[in-house]
Design a protein around this motif. Structure first.
Motif, PDB file in Angstrom:
ATOM      1  N   SER A 238       0.827  -1.206   0.000  1.00  0.00           N
ATOM      2  CA  SER A 238       0.000   0.000   0.000  1.00  0.00           C
ATOM      3  C   SER A 238       0.862   1.258   0.000  1.00  0.00           C
ATOM      4  O   SER A 238       0.545   2.240  -0.669  1.00  0.00           O
ATOM      5  N   GLU A 239       1.979   1.227   0.697  1.00  0.00           N
ATOM      6  CA  GLU A 239       2.899   2.373   0.723  1.00  0.00           C
ATOM      7  C   GLU A 239       3.461   2.646  -0.665  1.00  0.00           C
ATOM      8  O   GLU A 239       3.476   3.782  -1.135  1.00  0.00           O
ATOM      9  N   ALA A 240       3.891   1.597  -1.349  1.00  0.00           N
ATOM     10  CA  ALA A 240       4.469   1.762  -2.681  1.00  0.00           C
ATOM     11  C   ALA A 240       3.408   2.223  -3.679  1.00  0.00           C
ATOM     12  O   ALA A 240       3.695   3.048  -4.546  1.00  0.00           O
ATOM     13  N   SER A 241       2.201   1.710  -3.561  1.00  0.00           N
ATOM     14  CA  SER A 241       1.126   2.124  -4.469  1.00  0.00           C
ATOM     15  C   SER A 241       0.794   3.596  -4.292  1.00  0.00           C
ATOM     16  O   SER A 241       0.659   4.336  -5.270  1.00  0.00           O
ATOM     17  N   ALA A 242       0.669   4.031  -3.054  1.00  0.00           N
ATOM     18  CA  ALA A 242       0.349   5.434  -2.783  1.00  0.00           C
ATOM     19  C   ALA A 242       1.487   6.344  -3.243  1.00  0.00           C
ATOM     20  O   ALA A 242       1.254   7.402  -3.836  1.00  0.00           O
ATOM     21  N   ALA A 243       2.720   5.936  -2.997  1.00  0.00           N
ATOM     22  CA  ALA A 243       3.867   6.736  -3.420  1.00  0.00           C
ATOM     23  C   ALA A 243       3.934   6.821  -4.936  1.00  0.00           C
ATOM     24  O   ALA A 243       4.239   7.878  -5.499  1.00  0.00           O
ATOM     25  N   GLY A 244       3.631   5.733  -5.611  1.00  0.00           N
ATOM     26  CA  GLY A 244       3.628   5.736  -7.075  1.00  0.00           C
ATOM     27  C   GLY A 244       2.579   6.680  -7.632  1.00  0.00           C
ATOM     28  O   GLY A 244       2.815   7.398  -8.605  1.00  0.00           O
ATOM     29  N   LEU A 245       1.406   6.698  -7.020  1.00  0.00           N
ATOM     30  CA  LEU A 245       0.345   7.606  -7.462  1.00  0.00           C
ATOM     31  C   LEU A 245       0.763   9.063  -7.252  1.00  0.00           C
ATOM     32  O   LEU A 245       0.588   9.897  -8.130  1.00  0.00           O
ATOM     33  N   ARG A 246       1.345   9.347  -6.086  1.00  0.00           N
ATOM     34  CA  ARG A 246       1.773  10.725  -5.808  1.00  0.00           C
ATOM     35  C   ARG A 246       2.881  11.188  -6.746  1.00  0.00           C
ATOM     36  O   ARG A 246       2.875  12.310  -7.228  1.00  0.00           O
ATOM     37  N   SER A 247       3.831  10.318  -7.028  1.00  0.00           N
ATOM     38  CA  SER A 247       4.984  10.747  -7.814  1.00  0.00           C
ATOM     39  C   SER A 247       4.785  10.657  -9.328  1.00  0.00           C
ATOM     40  O   SER A 247       5.339  11.465 -10.066  1.00  0.00           O
ATOM     41  N   LYS A 248       3.982   9.679  -9.788  1.00  0.00           N
ATOM     42  CA  LYS A 248       3.848   9.494 -11.230  1.00  0.00           C
ATOM     43  C   LYS A 248       2.400   9.268 -11.652  1.00  0.00           C
ATOM     44  O   LYS A 248       2.144   8.737 -12.731  1.00  0.00           O
ATOM     45  N   GLY A 249       1.472   9.658 -10.834  1.00  0.00           N
ATOM     46  CA  GLY A 249       0.061   9.452 -11.143  1.00  0.00           C
ATOM     47  C   GLY A 249      -0.388  10.103 -12.430  1.00  0.00           C
ATOM     48  O   GLY A 249      -1.286   9.601 -13.102  1.00  0.00           O
ATOM     49  N   ASP A 250       0.255  11.196 -12.806  1.00  0.00           N
ATOM     50  CA  ASP A 250      -0.119  11.863 -14.055  1.00  0.00           C
ATOM     51  C   ASP A 250       0.234  11.023 -15.275  1.00  0.00           C
ATOM     52  O   ASP A 250      -0.270  11.259 -16.369  1.00  0.00           O
ATOM     53  N   GLN A 251       1.057   9.999 -15.106  1.00  0.00           N
ATOM     54  CA  GLN A 251       1.428   9.109 -16.202  1.00  0.00           C
ATOM     55  C   GLN A 251       0.529   7.872 -16.276  1.00  0.00           C
ATOM     56  O   GLN A 251       0.629   7.100 -17.213  1.00  0.00           O
ATOM     57  N   TRP A 252      -0.310   7.672 -15.266  1.00  0.00           N
ATOM     58  CA  TRP A 252      -1.190   6.513 -15.227  1.00  0.00           C
ATOM     59  C   TRP A 252      -2.313   6.677 -16.244  1.00  0.00           C
ATOM     60  O   TRP A 252      -2.870   7.769 -16.398  1.00  0.00           O
ATOM     61  N   GLU A 253      -2.684   5.631 -16.895  1.00  0.00           N
ATOM     62  CA  GLU A 253      -3.826   5.636 -17.798  1.00  0.00           C
ATOM     63  C   GLU A 253      -5.125   5.739 -16.989  1.00  0.00           C
ATOM     64  O   GLU A 253      -6.047   6.447 -17.365  1.00  0.00           O
ATOM     65  N   ASN A 254      -5.193   5.029 -15.883  1.00  0.00           N
ATOM     66  CA  ASN A 254      -6.401   4.956 -15.061  1.00  0.00           C
ATOM     67  C   ASN A 254      -6.205   5.764 -13.782  1.00  0.00           C
ATOM     68  O   ASN A 254      -5.844   5.231 -12.739  1.00  0.00           O
ATOM     69  N   ARG A 255      -6.459   7.054 -13.868  1.00  0.00           N
ATOM     70  CA  ARG A 255      -6.188   7.979 -12.758  1.00  0.00           C
ATOM     71  C   ARG A 255      -7.339   8.096 -11.767  1.00  0.00           C
ATOM     72  O   ARG A 255      -7.134   8.504 -10.642  1.00  0.00           O
ATOM     73  N   THR A 256      -8.563   7.793 -12.197  1.00  0.00           N
ATOM     74  CA  THR A 256      -9.693   7.908 -11.278  1.00  0.00           C
ATOM     75  C   THR A 256      -9.936   6.565 -10.602  1.00  0.00           C
ATOM     76  O   THR A 256      -9.576   5.509 -11.145  1.00  0.00           O
ATOM     77  N   LEU A 257     -10.541   6.605  -9.438  1.00  0.00           N
ATOM     78  CA  LEU A 257     -10.832   5.367  -8.722  1.00  0.00           C
ATOM     79  C   LEU A 257     -11.708   4.454  -9.569  1.00  0.00           C
ATOM     80  O   LEU A 257     -11.475   3.244  -9.646  1.00  0.00           O
ATOM     81  N   ASP A 258     -12.697   5.018 -10.240  1.00  0.00           N
ATOM     82  CA  ASP A 258     -13.600   4.227 -11.078  1.00  0.00           C
ATOM     83  C   ASP A 258     -12.847   3.493 -12.184  1.00  0.00           C
ATOM     84  O   ASP A 258     -13.006   2.283 -12.364  1.00  0.00           O
ATOM     85  N   SER A 259     -12.003   4.211 -12.926  1.00  0.00           N
ATOM     86  CA  SER A 259     -11.280   3.566 -14.027  1.00  0.00           C
ATOM     87  C   SER A 259     -10.218   2.595 -13.505  1.00  0.00           C
ATOM     88  O   SER A 259      -9.987   1.540 -14.102  1.00  0.00           O
ATOM     89  N   PHE A 260      -9.600   2.926 -12.368  1.00  0.00           N
ATOM     90  CA  PHE A 260      -8.600   2.041 -11.772  1.00  0.00           C
ATOM     91  C   PHE A 260      -9.240   0.725 -11.345  1.00  0.00           C
ATOM     92  O   PHE A 260      -8.735  -0.358 -11.637  1.00  0.00           O
ATOM     93  N   LEU A 261     -10.385   0.803 -10.660  1.00  0.00           N
ATOM     94  CA  LEU A 261     -11.054  -0.418 -10.204  1.00  0.00           C
ATOM     95  C   LEU A 261     -11.577  -1.242 -11.377  1.00  0.00           C
ATOM     96  O   LEU A 261     -11.547  -2.476 -11.342  1.00  0.00           O
ATOM     97  N   GLU A 262     -12.041  -0.576 -12.415  1.00  0.00           N
ATOM     98  CA  GLU A 262     -12.495  -1.287 -13.605  1.00  0.00           C
ATOM     99  C   GLU A 262     -11.328  -2.037 -14.254  1.00  0.00           C
ATOM    100  O   GLU A 262     -11.463  -3.204 -14.649  1.00  0.00           O
ATOM    101  N   ALA A 263     -10.182  -1.390 -14.358  1.00  0.00           N
ATOM    102  CA  ALA A 263      -8.999  -2.026 -14.930  1.00  0.00           C
ATOM    103  C   ALA A 263      -8.503  -3.160 -14.027  1.00  0.00           C
ATOM    104  O   ALA A 263      -8.083  -4.212 -14.524  1.00  0.00           O
ATOM    105  N   LEU A 264      -8.566  -2.960 -12.724  1.00  0.00           N
ATOM    106  CA  LEU A 264      -8.162  -4.005 -11.774  1.00  0.00           C
ATOM    107  C   LEU A 264      -9.035  -5.242 -11.963  1.00  0.00           C
ATOM    108  O   LEU A 264      -8.532  -6.365 -12.049  1.00  0.00           O
ATOM    109  N   GLU A 265     -10.329  -5.041 -12.053  1.00  0.00           N
ATOM    110  CA  GLU A 265     -11.255  -6.148 -12.266  1.00  0.00           C
ATOM    111  C   GLU A 265     -10.941  -6.875 -13.584  1.00  0.00           C
ATOM    112  O   GLU A 265     -10.917  -8.108 -13.636  1.00  0.00           O
ATOM    113  N   ALA A 266     -10.688  -6.112 -14.639  1.00  0.00           N
ATOM    114  CA  ALA A 266     -10.379  -6.710 -15.941  1.00  0.00           C
ATOM    115  C   ALA A 266      -9.080  -7.508 -15.889  1.00  0.00           C
ATOM    116  O   ALA A 266      -9.000  -8.625 -16.409  1.00  0.00           O
TER     117      ALA A 266
END
Length: 101
Positions: free
Chosen positions: A37-65
């Motif tokens: 959880s620490e690494a995930s949160a740090a990754g979002l803070r430092s490089k979240g703008d590079q993530w394709e799925n930036r919103t909780l909704d899109s992230f959870l949808e991608a996680l499920e897929a």
């Protein structure tokens, strides 16, 4: 958080650094739920703008897929899908959900 390993995609030749140091030949080895959880949160803070799925909704949808497609990922990498899941599986799933469509 520091990354010490880069993995190269054999199809595209692109190199990406996984925050959990995993790749096709190197299994993910987070140090349990706190580190994951620490690494995930740090990754979002430092490089979240590079993530394709930036919103909780899109992230959870991608996680499920990705979880649904995980048997194929494991088969393609010559590994067995963990029967009951484990922290390695969770690390891969969370990491993949950043970009999975």
């Amino acid at each position: 958080m520091t990354t010490t390993k880069s993995d190269s995609d054999s199809k595209t030749g692109e190199t990406s650094a996984c925050q959990y140091h995993c790749g096709p030949t190197t299994p993910c080895r987070p140090r349990g739920p706190e580190r994951l959880s620490e690494a995930s949160a740090a990754g979002l803070r430092s490089k979240g703008d590079q993530w394709e799925n930036r919103t909780l909704d899109s992230f959870l949808e991608a996680l499920e897929a990705w979880v649904g497609d995980a048997p194929g990922w494991y088969a393609n990498h010559g590994q067995e899908l963990p029967a009951d899941g484990d922290w390695t599986f969770m690390a891969r799933a969370l990491s993949a959900a950043r970009f999975y469509e």
